[in-house]
Design a protein around this motif. Structure first.
Motif, PDB file in Angstrom:
ATOM      1  N   ASP A 137       4.026  70.785 -29.248  1.00 56.54           N
ATOM      2  CA  ASP A 137       4.738  71.306 -30.405  1.00 56.54           C
ATOM      3  C   ASP A 137       6.203  71.526 -30.051  1.00 56.54           C
ATOM      4  N   LEU A 138       7.071  71.048 -30.903  1.00 59.74           N
ATOM      5  CA  LEU A 138       8.501  71.291 -30.754  1.00 59.74           C
ATOM      6  C   LEU A 138       8.956  72.135 -31.920  1.00 59.74           C
ATOM      7  N   CYS A 139       9.412  73.336 -31.632  1.00 56.80           N
ATOM      8  CA  CYS A 139       9.903  74.202 -32.701  1.00 56.80           C
ATOM      9  C   CYS A 139      11.312  74.675 -32.370  1.00 56.80           C
ATOM     10  N   TYR A 140      12.034  75.008 -33.407  1.00 55.14           N
ATOM     11  CA  TYR A 140      13.405  75.473 -33.259  1.00 55.14           C
ATOM     12  C   TYR A 140      13.548  76.851 -33.891  1.00 55.14           C
ATOM     13  N   PHE A 141      14.410  77.662 -33.342  1.00 53.14           N
ATOM     14  CA  PHE A 141      14.803  78.905 -33.979  1.00 53.14           C
ATOM     15  C   PHE A 141      16.268  79.152 -33.642  1.00 53.14           C
ATOM     16  N   THR A 142      16.884  80.096 -34.308  1.00 48.04           N
ATOM     17  CA  THR A 142      18.315  80.313 -34.122  1.00 48.04           C
ATOM     18  C   THR A 142      18.587  81.540 -33.262  1.00 48.04           C
ATOM     19  N   TYR A 143      19.720  81.455 -32.579  1.00 45.52           N
ATOM     20  CA  TYR A 143      20.193  82.572 -31.758  1.00 45.52           C
ATOM     21  C   TYR A 143      21.648  82.811 -32.108  1.00 45.52           C
ATOM     22  N   ARG A 144      21.983  84.066 -32.315  1.00 45.82           N
ATOM     23  CA  ARG A 144      23.374  84.405 -32.645  1.00 45.82           C
ATOM     24  C   ARG A 144      24.108  84.846 -31.382  1.00 45.82           C
ATOM     25  N   VAL A 145      25.219  84.210 -31.119  1.00 46.96           N
ATOM     26  CA  VAL A 145      25.983  84.469 -29.898  1.00 46.96           C
ATOM     27  C   VAL A 145      26.550  85.886 -29.925  1.00 46.96           C
TER      28      VAL A 145
END
Length: 380
Positions: A137-145
């Protein structure tokens, strides 16, 4: 009469001295007082010097090719002696006298206007489920710098590589990471690859990056030998960027051509022309330094052109790997010959003010595949 006047004067001085010693009756007090007076006097002199210097119009070393707009050079019309170059700017044509610049050099004056890519914060989670029989499984999520974040720190935090963050987020300059910027973080290390020509397969791409074809096919839900269409985008797990790309993005590819102190008198891009006063586009950076200052190659390569030009004066062009070339202009003297290999410790010339210049400086331009780029984004 004179003796009487001298007596009066010496008596007055003696009275002043006695008054001074009565007021400042200890040696320590006199030292402190004298120090304060000397400090005030020195501060006054320093302020006056700065004021005078700020009002003196000193001509700085500035020069280099400039146009009324980002130039689009349609062709070179060089005869055997390198006579005339015709450049099209907007709807008008500009003729520049030239005496020796090669065809590939003037073609390389096309400007590449690039914009920083941003991640849409609304697309906070992207997921691809059941991509293979292996359950990859390849999933993405966001990170705020956040303040203090660096790409390396973020990569370690999520157990991926710096190359992964750079590739997935299409980062062109890692030094420009900003607080509050959103980054897309994949669940495994790897890079994004765009198919360059029809007929490529998952197997051929995996072989190129020396990674598992089975894993690559599973993550992208594709057959290993299926021919892909140019423009198709894949995620190649465990792949890494090539070292040139990594150094470009981290700003470590080039060295500064001046190893001694200099003053950056003109930046890359739009500026007010030092010759006409009009807004113009500057194709490199100007580094003001004393005449005779040593100039070094900014990256290893082969000298492909040495000569004189009405714009750049005495100049040297060095061809590097990966489509890069660098130009060094306005030299007082050139110290290399065409065909010579140079590295970052090779002196290629001396700072001067030849050609179109207002004072001693080095004009430094970097080209990639014939288009100028900002040198300051590439040097250490």
């Amino acid at each position: 009469m004179k003796r009487h006047d001298n007596y009066k004067e010496s008596d007055f001085i003696s009275k002043l001295e006695n008054m001074y010693y009565r007021i400042f009756d200890t040696r320590i007090k006199r030292i402190i007082t004298n120090s304060v007076l000397a400090f005030c006097l020195g501060g006054g002199i320093a302020c006056a010097s700065l004021y005078i210097a700020g009002n003196i119009n000193i001509e700085k070393g500035i020069g280099g090719l400039e146009t009324a707009g980002v130039p689009e050079f349609r062709e070179n019309e060089l005869d055997a002696d390198g006579a005339v170059i015709v450049a099209k700017v907007g709807s008008s044509e500009v003729k520049t006298e030239n005496s020796g610049l090669e065809e590939h050099f003037m073609d390389s004056l096309n400007q590449d206007a690039t914009e920083a890519d941003s991640l849409d914060a609304a697309a906070s989670v992207l997921r691809q489920d059941d991509y293979s029989s292996e359950g990859l499984d390849l999933c993405y999520f966001t990170y705020r710098v956040k303040k203090g974040d660096m790409i390396g720190f973020i990569a370690d935090k999520f157990d991926i590589t710096q190359d992964t963050i750079i590739s997935v987020n299409n980062i062109h300059q890692s030094r420009l990471l900003q607080i509050g910027q959103y980054l897309k973080i994949p669940s495994m290390p790897g890079i994004v690859y765009t198919v360059r020509k029809n007929g490529e397969t998952v197997s051929s791409i995996a072989e190129k990056y020396e990674v598992s074809a089975e894993k690559c096919a599973g993550v992208n839900h594709l057959e290993k030998e299926k021919e892909l269409v140019a423009g198709t985008t894949l995620f190649v797990p465990d792949a890494q960027l090539d070292w040139v790309t990594r150094q470009e993005i981290n700003g470590d590819l080039f060295h500064k051509p001046l190893h001694s102190r200099y003053w950056l008198s003109s930046y890359y891009g739009w500026r007010q022309s030092p010759f006409s006063g009009k807004r113009s586009y500057h194709s490199g950076v100007d580094m003001a330094a004393p005449i005779g200052t040593s100039i070094y190659a900014a990256l290893g390569g082969t000298v492909t052109s040495v000569g004189y030009n009405n714009v750049y004066g005495n100049y040297v062009i060095v061809t590097h790997h990966s489509g890069y070339k660098s130009l060094y202009g306005h030299m007082s003297a050139t110290l290399v010959t065409r065909g010579q290999y140079v590295d970052t410790n090779t002196r290629i010339g001396k700072v001067g003010s030849t050609g179109m210049s207002t004072g001693p400086h080095l004009h430094f331009t970097v080209y990639k595949f014939g288009k100028t780029v900002n040198p300051m984004a590439l040097w250490r």
